[in-house]
Design an enzyme around this catalytic site. Structure first.
Site, mmCIF file in Angstrom:
data_model
loop_
_atom_site.group_PDB
_atom_site.id
_atom_site.type_symbol
_atom_site.label_atom_id
_atom_site.label_comp_id
_atom_site.label_asym_id
_atom_site.label_seq_id
_atom_site.Cartn_x
_atom_site.Cartn_y
_atom_site.Cartn_z
ATOM 1 N N GLU A 232 3.079 7.143 5.618
ATOM 2 C CA GLU A 232 2.254 6.283 6.470
ATOM 3 C C GLU A 232 3.194 5.255 7.061
ATOM 4 O OE1 GLU A 232 -0.799 6.894 7.047
ATOM 5 O OE2 GLU A 232 -1.185 8.325 5.447
ATOM 6 N N CYS A 266 -0.226 -2.459 10.503
ATOM 7 C CA CYS A 266 0.284 -1.234 11.118
ATOM 8 C C CYS A 266 -0.681 -0.692 12.158
ATOM 9 C CB CYS A 266 0.621 -0.180 10.070
ATOM 10 S SG CYS A 266 -0.724 0.221 8.981
HETATM 11 P P1 NDP Z 1 10.517 -0.713 4.509
HETATM 12 O O1 NDP Z 1 10.021 0.506 5.134
HETATM 13 O O2 NDP Z 1 11.980 -0.915 4.417
HETATM 14 O O3 NDP Z 1 9.931 -0.872 3.033
HETATM 15 C C1 NDP Z 1 8.757 -0.250 2.558
HETATM 16 C C2 NDP Z 1 8.932 0.070 1.092
HETATM 17 O O4 NDP Z 1 10.000 0.991 0.911
HETATM 18 C C3 NDP Z 1 9.294 -1.138 0.232
HETATM 19 O O5 NDP Z 1 8.667 -1.033 -1.028
HETATM 20 C C4 NDP Z 1 10.784 -0.992 0.102
HETATM 21 O O6 NDP Z 1 11.296 -1.656 -1.006
HETATM 22 C C5 NDP Z 1 10.934 0.503 -0.045
HETATM 23 N N1 NDP Z 1 12.259 1.013 0.248
HETATM 24 C C6 NDP Z 1 13.252 0.448 0.977
HETATM 25 N N2 NDP Z 1 14.312 1.263 1.050
HETATM 26 C C7 NDP Z 1 14.003 2.384 0.356
HETATM 27 C C8 NDP Z 1 14.682 3.609 0.077
HETATM 28 N N3 NDP Z 1 15.899 3.865 0.539
HETATM 29 N N4 NDP Z 1 14.047 4.544 -0.648
HETATM 30 C C9 NDP Z 1 12.801 4.327 -1.083
HETATM 31 N N5 NDP Z 1 12.117 3.182 -0.874
HETATM 32 C C10 NDP Z 1 12.701 2.229 -0.152
HETATM 33 O O7 NDP Z 1 9.829 -1.896 5.258
HETATM 34 P P2 NDP Z 1 10.224 -3.403 5.301
HETATM 35 O O8 NDP Z 1 9.412 -4.074 4.273
HETATM 36 O O9 NDP Z 1 11.723 -3.647 5.268
HETATM 37 O O10 NDP Z 1 9.703 -3.723 6.776
HETATM 38 C C11 NDP Z 1 10.470 -3.299 7.900
HETATM 39 C C12 NDP Z 1 9.580 -2.943 9.056
HETATM 40 O O11 NDP Z 1 8.714 -1.902 8.698
HETATM 41 C C13 NDP Z 1 8.658 -4.039 9.490
HETATM 42 O O12 NDP Z 1 9.308 -4.829 10.381
HETATM 43 C C14 NDP Z 1 7.515 -3.306 10.114
HETATM 44 O O13 NDP Z 1 7.786 -3.053 11.464
HETATM 45 C C15 NDP Z 1 7.497 -2.005 9.360
HETATM 46 N N6 NDP Z 1 6.448 -1.947 8.351
HETATM 47 C C16 NDP Z 1 5.357 -1.211 8.636
HETATM 48 C C17 NDP Z 1 4.329 -1.147 7.734
HETATM 49 C C18 NDP Z 1 3.124 -0.359 8.048
HETATM 50 O O14 NDP Z 1 2.114 -0.522 7.393
HETATM 51 N N7 NDP Z 1 3.194 0.527 9.001
HETATM 52 C C19 NDP Z 1 4.359 -1.860 6.470
HETATM 53 C C20 NDP Z 1 5.584 -2.582 6.245
HETATM 54 C C21 NDP Z 1 6.580 -2.614 7.168
HETATM 55 P P3 NDP Z 1 11.839 -3.152 -0.843
HETATM 56 O O15 NDP Z 1 10.734 -3.956 -0.239
HETATM 57 O O16 NDP Z 1 12.125 -3.529 -2.221
HETATM 58 O O17 NDP Z 1 13.046 -3.058 0.072
#
Ligand code: NDP
Length: 488
Positions: A232, A266
């Protein structure tokens, strides 16, 4: 044990320390969840329903504690956190109550050639499901996977975002307290690396919510162990406003969709395509509403800060790019970004190649572009690499426009409503991901089908035997010709 801090995004102060779960400990958590999986499966639908409804009751009784943690770690107003938690609990109840009916063994027609057989499809839980969640809706979003995976008979290991670890821990601790069942739902806190360990751990499916860039990394890691994924990801959700739309309502809902939760939704509105005949009127309504709201700490603002400080640079970059490319600023501007808050920003006539149109902004900003026809609005909507949700405002053409959109969810004369309806699937297409949470599809997503056929009576001709003769081969051809291939 290494730890990391979680912060109050309003003040920037630490509000808790949490374990950075190591690879060994993630593997151990998955092993514990695997060990208890047969017990959780054996509870069957009734037992699981009872346990999940106990958890739901517990969450309702303690909702204010949950809301306080969400508000502290994300900075969102308590009323928004309350709505988020309430929706998540309603999804939990729906999944608990409907899993049995959704996963009931299906009887299928065996076809004429196999008329002596019964044919059934059973649905089996996968085993252990890994869930990686984001920070923007730290209860609602991961619970869309956790509730449905548990209801389908899986155990769950959950890695919350590093920005909202206490919310993740609250969810897992509350499950244990409400049900008394250990290891059925485990939370492992940590940074991105811990998420990667979960992808490598051999879970039977990985449900991820977050950015498209990280989703691709998750899918690549999971591919090495043939771990299936549900992704998602982000969106660039459009609002399409036709000339027969109720403009006041459309503007009110659009501004809320774009700005609430500081635009960190999102499925929130990021761009509007409005019919040129009504564009000025629509813009006037939008400006009136958007200028009356402001960000601030919980209890003060209509919405909170950017939860993730590094997002502020992205939001500012999108605003500057839109202006540099010729966008007309109607409200705010680059100076609206003042850490940790962002004031409402509206920019019109933004070229379609600017980042404010092509990439997820995730801030309280809105682009409003005029179109000459609804065909143009549809074409521009579908030109995006994203395809999550959409909103269409029209008294007569809503369904027709909705059917032409390449996306997973559409709300007609409404915004976001599909997220609040537990009986329908949630998810996107293209770079917005694949797989579905919520609804029957969301329960099925966490199971695999097992086809079971049984001989009801033996035919005089054995087709699955070395005793098969040339005469029986001829008979198959004859029947096939007679039925014109319609064996099934
Ligand atoms: P990420 O996609 O980086 O993080 C989402 C989750 O993935 C977090 O729990 C994160 O952990 C984890 N994660 C990070 N790197 C890895 C990896 N290599 N393998 C597995 N899991 C991993 O989102 P961000 O929080 O950095 O946000 C960045 C951008 O994503 C935002 O600016 C926004 O545009 C978008 N976003 C979109 C969402 C949606 O609902 N569509 C929700 C959140 C973000 P950790 O937080 O510990 O790094």
């Amino acid at each position: 044990m290494s730890t990391f801090d979680s912060f109050n995004p309003v003040t920037g102060t630490s509000v808790g320390q949490h374990a950075i779960t190591s690879k060994e400990d993630v593997d151990a958590a998955v092993a514990s969840a695997r060990e208890v999986a047969p017990f959780w499966q054996a509870l069957d639908f009734k037992g699981r329903k009872k346990a999940l409804l106990k958890w739901s009751d517990f969450l309702l009784e303690n909702i204010s504690d949950l809301v306080d943690i969400v508000s502290l770690e994300t900075g969102k107003p308590t009323s928004d956190a309350t709505l988020e938690a309430s929706l998540a609990i309603s999804h939990l109840g729906w999944a608990a109550r409907h899993a049995e009916e959704v996963l009931r063994t299906a009887h299928r027609s065996p076809g004429l050639l196999m008329a002596n057989m019964s044919a059934t499809v059973e649905r089996n839980p996968l085993g252990v499901v890994g869930v990686i969640g984001p920070w923007n809706y730290p209860v609602y979003t991961p619970m869309g996977s956790i509730s449905y995976a548990l209801a389908a008979g899986n155990t769950v290991v959950f890695k919350p975002s590093e920005y909202t670890p206490a919310v993740g821990k609250f969810l897992a601790d509350s499950f244990l307290e409400a049900t008394g069942l250990s290891d059925v739902f485990i939370c492992v806190t940590g940074l991105g690396e811990t998420g990667k360990y979960l992808c490598e751990s051999g879970v039977n499916k990985l449900a991820f919510t977050g950015s498209t860039a990280t989703a691709k990394r998750v899918a690549a890691t999971c591919a090495l162990t043939m771990t299936p994924v549900v992704l998602e990801c982000g969106g660039k959700d459009p609002v399409i406003v036709d000339r027969d739309a109720d403009l006041k309502r459309a503007a009110d809902a659009t501004i809320w969709s774009a700005m609430s939760n500081a635009g960190q939704t999102c499925i929130g509105a990021e761009r509007v395509y409005v019919h040129e005949d009504v564009a000025e009127q629509f813009i006037d309504h939008c400006l009136r509403i958007a200028s009356s709201i402001k960000p601030g700490e919980p209890g003060v603002g209509n919405y909170g800060p950017a939860t993730m400080p590094k997002q502020l640079g992205i939001i500012e970059g999108h605003i500057k790019d839109a202006i540099a490319k010729g966008g007309r600023v109607l409200l705010g501007g680059a100076e609206s970004v003042h850490a940790p808050f962002v004031d409402p920003v509206i920019i019109a006539d933004v070229p379609e190649d600017s980042t404010a149109i092509t990439e997820e902004t995730f801030g309280p900003t809105l682009v409003i572009n005029r179109v000459a026809t609804m065909q143009e609005a549809i074409a521009l909507t579908n030109a995006s690499r994203y395809g999550l949700g959409a909103s269409v405002w029209s008294k007569r053409n809503g369904k027709k426009i909705a059917r032409s959109l390449e996306c997973g969810m559409v709300a007609i004369n409404s915004v976001i409503a599909f997220a609040a309806i537990a009986s329908i699937p949630f998810g996107g297409v293209k770079d917005s991901g694949y797989g579905r949470i919520h609804g029957p599809e969301g329960i099925l997503e966490f199971t695999y089908p097992r086809s079971v056929v049984r001989t009801r009576f033996h035919l005089p001709i054995a087709f699955t035997s070395f005793k098969r003769t040339a005469a029986s081969d001829q008979l198959i051809i004859k029947i096939n010709k007679l039925l014109k291939g319609r064996f099934g």
